[in-house]
Design a protein around this motif. Structure first.
Motif, mmCIF file in Angstrom:
data_model
loop_
_atom_site.group_PDB
_atom_site.id
_atom_site.type_symbol
_atom_site.label_atom_id
_atom_site.label_comp_id
_atom_site.label_asym_id
_atom_site.label_seq_id
_atom_site.Cartn_x
_atom_site.Cartn_y
_atom_site.Cartn_z
ATOM 1 N N TRP A 87 0.810 -1.218 0.000
ATOM 2 C CA TRP A 87 0.000 0.000 0.000
ATOM 3 C C TRP A 87 0.843 1.269 0.000
ATOM 4 O O TRP A 87 0.319 2.370 0.000
ATOM 5 C CB TRP A 87 -0.953 0.009 1.190
ATOM 6 C CG TRP A 87 -0.265 -0.233 2.485
ATOM 7 C CD1 TRP A 87 0.342 0.686 3.278
ATOM 8 C CD2 TRP A 87 -0.076 -1.485 3.112
ATOM 9 N NE1 TRP A 87 0.895 0.089 4.364
ATOM 10 C CE2 TRP A 87 0.656 -1.264 4.291
ATOM 11 C CE3 TRP A 87 -0.438 -2.786 2.815
ATOM 12 C CZ2 TRP A 87 1.020 -2.282 5.157
ATOM 13 C CZ3 TRP A 87 -0.072 -3.791 3.679
ATOM 14 C CH2 TRP A 87 0.636 -3.530 4.828
ATOM 15 N N PRO A 89 3.716 3.953 -1.770
ATOM 16 C CA PRO A 89 3.994 4.368 -3.150
ATOM 17 C C PRO A 89 4.974 3.404 -3.819
ATOM 18 O O PRO A 89 6.008 3.073 -3.267
ATOM 19 C CB PRO A 89 4.620 5.754 -2.989
ATOM 20 C CG PRO A 89 4.070 6.257 -1.699
ATOM 21 C CD PRO A 89 3.926 5.045 -0.820
ATOM 22 N N LYS A 93 -0.542 -2.361 -4.552
ATOM 23 C CA LYS A 93 -1.909 -1.930 -4.254
ATOM 24 C C LYS A 93 -2.045 -0.419 -4.127
ATOM 25 O O LYS A 93 -3.122 0.079 -3.826
ATOM 26 C CB LYS A 93 -2.390 -2.582 -2.953
ATOM 27 C CG LYS A 93 -2.555 -4.070 -3.063
ATOM 28 C CD LYS A 93 -3.108 -4.652 -1.798
ATOM 29 C CE LYS A 93 -3.266 -6.143 -1.937
ATOM 30 N NZ LYS A 93 -3.815 -6.754 -0.732
ATOM 31 N N PHE A 94 -0.963 0.294 -4.350
ATOM 32 C CA PHE A 94 -1.002 1.746 -4.195
ATOM 33 C C PHE A 94 -1.838 2.346 -5.321
ATOM 34 O O PHE A 94 -1.567 2.139 -6.496
ATOM 35 C CB PHE A 94 0.408 2.329 -4.223
ATOM 36 C CG PHE A 94 0.459 3.801 -3.964
ATOM 37 C CD1 PHE A 94 0.187 4.291 -2.705
ATOM 38 C CD2 PHE A 94 0.778 4.693 -4.967
ATOM 39 C CE1 PHE A 94 0.238 5.643 -2.438
ATOM 40 C CE2 PHE A 94 0.832 6.048 -4.711
ATOM 41 C CZ PHE A 94 0.563 6.520 -3.449
ATOM 42 N N HIS A 95 -2.873 3.064 -4.961
ATOM 43 C CA HIS A 95 -3.792 3.713 -5.903
ATOM 44 C C HIS A 95 -4.391 2.720 -6.882
ATOM 45 O O HIS A 95 -4.599 3.037 -8.042
ATOM 46 C CB HIS A 95 -3.079 4.841 -6.662
ATOM 47 C CG HIS A 95 -2.993 6.098 -5.873
ATOM 48 N ND1 HIS A 95 -3.718 7.201 -6.148
ATOM 49 C CD2 HIS A 95 -2.257 6.426 -4.784
ATOM 50 C CE1 HIS A 95 -3.445 8.154 -5.291
ATOM 51 N NE2 HIS A 95 -2.544 7.706 -4.445
ATOM 52 N N ARG A 96 -4.642 1.502 -6.403
ATOM 53 C CA ARG A 96 -5.261 0.519 -7.285
ATOM 54 C C ARG A 96 -6.646 0.984 -7.694
ATOM 55 O O ARG A 96 -7.061 0.821 -8.834
ATOM 56 C CB ARG A 96 -5.355 -0.834 -6.588
ATOM 57 C CG ARG A 96 -6.000 -1.876 -7.471
ATOM 58 C CD ARG A 96 -5.972 -3.217 -6.865
ATOM 59 N NE ARG A 96 -4.626 -3.756 -6.974
ATOM 60 C CZ ARG A 96 -4.282 -4.937 -6.500
ATOM 61 N NH1 ARG A 96 -5.153 -5.681 -5.877
ATOM 62 N NH2 ARG A 96 -3.067 -5.374 -6.643
ATOM 63 N N ASN A 97 -7.389 1.543 -6.765
ATOM 64 C CA ASN A 97 -8.715 2.080 -7.060
ATOM 65 C C ASN A 97 -8.682 3.581 -6.790
ATOM 66 O O ASN A 97 -9.094 4.035 -5.731
ATOM 67 C CB ASN A 97 -9.772 1.406 -6.170
ATOM 68 C CG ASN A 97 -9.864 -0.068 -6.440
ATOM 69 O OD1 ASN A 97 -9.818 -0.500 -7.581
ATOM 70 N ND2 ASN A 97 -9.973 -0.859 -5.388
ATOM 71 N N PRO A 98 -8.208 4.339 -7.752
ATOM 72 C CA PRO A 98 -8.113 5.777 -7.524
ATOM 73 C C PRO A 98 -9.492 6.411 -7.404
ATOM 74 O O PRO A 98 -10.493 5.857 -7.863
ATOM 75 C CB PRO A 98 -7.375 6.290 -8.763
ATOM 76 C CG PRO A 98 -7.619 5.261 -9.807
ATOM 77 C CD PRO A 98 -7.770 3.959 -9.078
ATOM 78 N N THR A 99 -9.544 7.561 -6.788
ATOM 79 C CA THR A 99 -10.820 8.262 -6.651
ATOM 80 C C THR A 99 -11.323 8.677 -8.024
ATOM 81 O O THR A 99 -10.535 9.015 -8.905
ATOM 82 C CB THR A 99 -10.654 9.500 -5.752
ATOM 83 O OG1 THR A 99 -9.630 10.321 -6.300
ATOM 84 C CG2 THR A 99 -10.270 9.101 -4.343
#
Length: 116
Positions: A87, A89, A93-99
């Motif tokens: 999780w 950077p 999984k970092f920014h796997r589901n961005p806003t």
């Protein structure tokens, strides 16, 4: 305090900081090679012994040479694919589901709206 003494103390402080940073980077990279702690501890002890062997060196030119040699050796043996927490950077999984972009409305209860 003369300017020569101040320059010497400033150089020694910079060298100590370089050694500290180099030791921390090497120690973290050792953990990349041996992820399990029971494998890591002997490697960490060996690394510490290498640094402790030159602790009593006082000549600034010798210290600079030792630092340069250690950095060269560190860059040679760095891990090609270092471990990154998923999780963080650079992790998987970092920014796997961005806003979603602005202007898009997400309705979480679609089809289950309250009938009023």
């Amino acid at each position: 305090m003369s300017s020569a003494t101040a320059a010497y103390l400033a150089r020694r402080a910079a060298q100590k900081e370089k050694v500290r940073i180099l030791y921390r980077r090497a120690l973290k990279d050792t953990l990349n090679w041996a992820v399990h702690r029971h494998l890591f501890y002997p490697d960490a002890d060996a690394l510490r012994e290498k640094f402790e062997a030159n602790r009593s060196v006082e000549d600034v030119e010798t210290i600079d040479r030792l630092i340069a040699d250690a950095e060269t050796k560190y860059n040679t043996w760095r891990h090609p694919d270092p471990y990154v927490v998923p999780w963080a950077p650079g992790g998987s999984k970092f920014h796997r589901n961005p806003t979603p972009p602005a202007g898009i409305e997400i309705i979480y209860d679609y089809g289950r709206e309250q009938n009023e």
